[in-house]
Design an enzyme around this catalytic site. Structure first.
Site, mmCIF file in Angstrom:
data_model
loop_
_atom_site.group_PDB
_atom_site.id
_atom_site.type_symbol
_atom_site.label_atom_id
_atom_site.label_comp_id
_atom_site.label_asym_id
_atom_site.label_seq_id
_atom_site.Cartn_x
_atom_site.Cartn_y
_atom_site.Cartn_z
ATOM 1 N N TYR A 154 39.340 82.873 103.802
ATOM 2 C CA TYR A 154 40.376 83.751 104.389
ATOM 3 C C TYR A 154 40.099 85.224 104.074
ATOM 4 O O TYR A 154 40.231 86.082 104.953
ATOM 5 C CB TYR A 154 41.721 83.310 103.825
ATOM 6 C CG TYR A 154 42.940 83.993 104.378
ATOM 7 C CD1 TYR A 154 43.481 83.623 105.609
ATOM 8 C CD2 TYR A 154 43.605 84.972 103.636
ATOM 9 C CE1 TYR A 154 44.647 84.224 106.094
ATOM 10 C CE2 TYR A 154 44.765 85.577 104.107
ATOM 11 C CZ TYR A 154 45.281 85.194 105.342
ATOM 12 O OH TYR A 154 46.433 85.792 105.801
ATOM 13 N N LYS A 158 39.487 88.057 106.840
ATOM 14 C CA LYS A 158 40.393 89.205 106.950
ATOM 15 C C LYS A 158 39.652 90.526 106.701
ATOM 16 O O LYS A 158 40.027 91.562 107.287
ATOM 17 C CB LYS A 158 41.573 89.038 105.988
ATOM 18 C CG LYS A 158 42.536 87.907 106.378
ATOM 19 C CD LYS A 158 43.013 88.011 107.822
ATOM 20 C CE LYS A 158 44.285 87.238 108.109
ATOM 21 N NZ LYS A 158 44.642 87.252 109.540
#
Ligand SMILES: NC(=O)c1ccc[n+]([C@@H]2O[C@H](COP(=O)([O-])OP(=O)(O)OC[C@H]3O[C@@H](n4cnc5c(N)ncnc54)[C@H](O)[C@@H]3O)[C@@H](O)[C@H]2O)c1
Length: 253
Positions: A154, A158
């Site tokens: 993640y 991101k």
């Protein structure tokens, strides 16, 4: 943008959480909104809230990581609402685990939804923005882009979205298109509730513990992000591009 330019916004992951709040806010700002989520039925609730308030919206089912479904979704949105001039790439999933336990599938799923999804949606929508010589793209990054234990997939996605955003800003600026990223800190949604459940904490205790680490002494709510997106997609924000706005109740280390 002229008065004839359609004010049509596409919000992915608009069925709940930050995406739903953003769709509702953009509708209140005067946009016709396409609420894109995995299942068309999941977006109905957001659409009903928008129409009950006098706005215009449709629910569209599409997996943002699937090129064919993205193409079909944009085609339908253009036919039913008009050409989009605003895109909010918000759809997201978590597959948290420490690196040694993270599966290849956990990695691929997160990359596909966040990064490939934003790529496919932006590519499909940008041609309409170029035609209109106007556009606003907002990508949902995260404070996790700075690194977060248990989120190798993640945090990489991101952080990747920040580079993607800056590149879009450079490539598309001459067509009147801005691209910015919003990087939320802790926002109370199903996503953070699922994280609380995963670590075996009640959501209220989890939020209270998080709030002790946040300078404004509270966790965020979806409207905190919707408000920031509303600014970034406004006509007046045309000189703000390639930026990452951290919306986290304080500065981050
Ligand atoms: N909640 C937070 O604290 C937080 C913090 C930083 C960043 N974010 C980011 O903000 C965005 C929204 O987060 P949220 O908390 O509202 O999450 P959420 O889990 O409540 O909602 C995410 C939505 O995205 C949809 N979605 C997932 N995969 C999809 C796909 N392949 N195609 C279409 N739709 C899909 C889901 O069905 C869901 O409706 C995400 O990108 C998330 O990573 C959230």
């Amino acid at each position: 943008m002229t008065e004839q330019t359609p004010r049509v916004a596409v919000v992915t992951g608009g069925a709940r959480g930050i995406g739903a709040a953003t769709a509702i806010r953009l509708a209140a700002d005067g946009f016709a909104v396409a609420v894109v989520d995995l299942e068309e039925a999941a977006g109905k609730d957001t659409v009903e809230k928008i129409t009950a308030a006098g706005g215009r919206a449709i629910a569209v089912g599409a997996d943002v990581s699937n090129a064919e479904q993205v193409a079909a979704a944009i085609e339908r949105i253009v036919a039913e609402l008009g050409a989009p001039t605003v895109l909010v790439n918000n759809a997201g999933v978590l597959r948290d685990n420490l690196l040694f336990k993270m599966s290849e599938n956990d990695w691929d799923t997160v990359m596909n939804v966040h990064l490939k999804g934003a790529f496919l949606m932006s590519k499909a929508v940008q041609k309409h923005m170029v035609d209109a010589n106007y556009g606003r793209i907002v990508n949902l990054s995260s404070s996790s882009a700075l690194g977060n234990r248990g989120q190798a997939n993640y945090s990489a996605a991101k952080a990747g979205l920040q580079g993607f955003t800056k590149t879009l800003a450079k490539e598309l600026g001459k067509f009147g298109i801005t691209a910015n990223a919003v990087a939320p800190g802790f926002i109370a949604t199903d996503m953070t509730a699922a994280t609380a459940a995963r670590v075996g904490m009640g959501f209220e205790d989890f939020k209270a513990a998080a709030a002790t680490q946040i300078p404004v002494a509270r966790v965020g709510v979806p409207d905190d992000i919707a408000h920031t997106v509303s600014f970034l997609v406004s006509e007046g924000a045309g000189f703000v591009s390639g930026q990452v706005v951290y919306v986290a109740g304080g500065p981050l280390d």
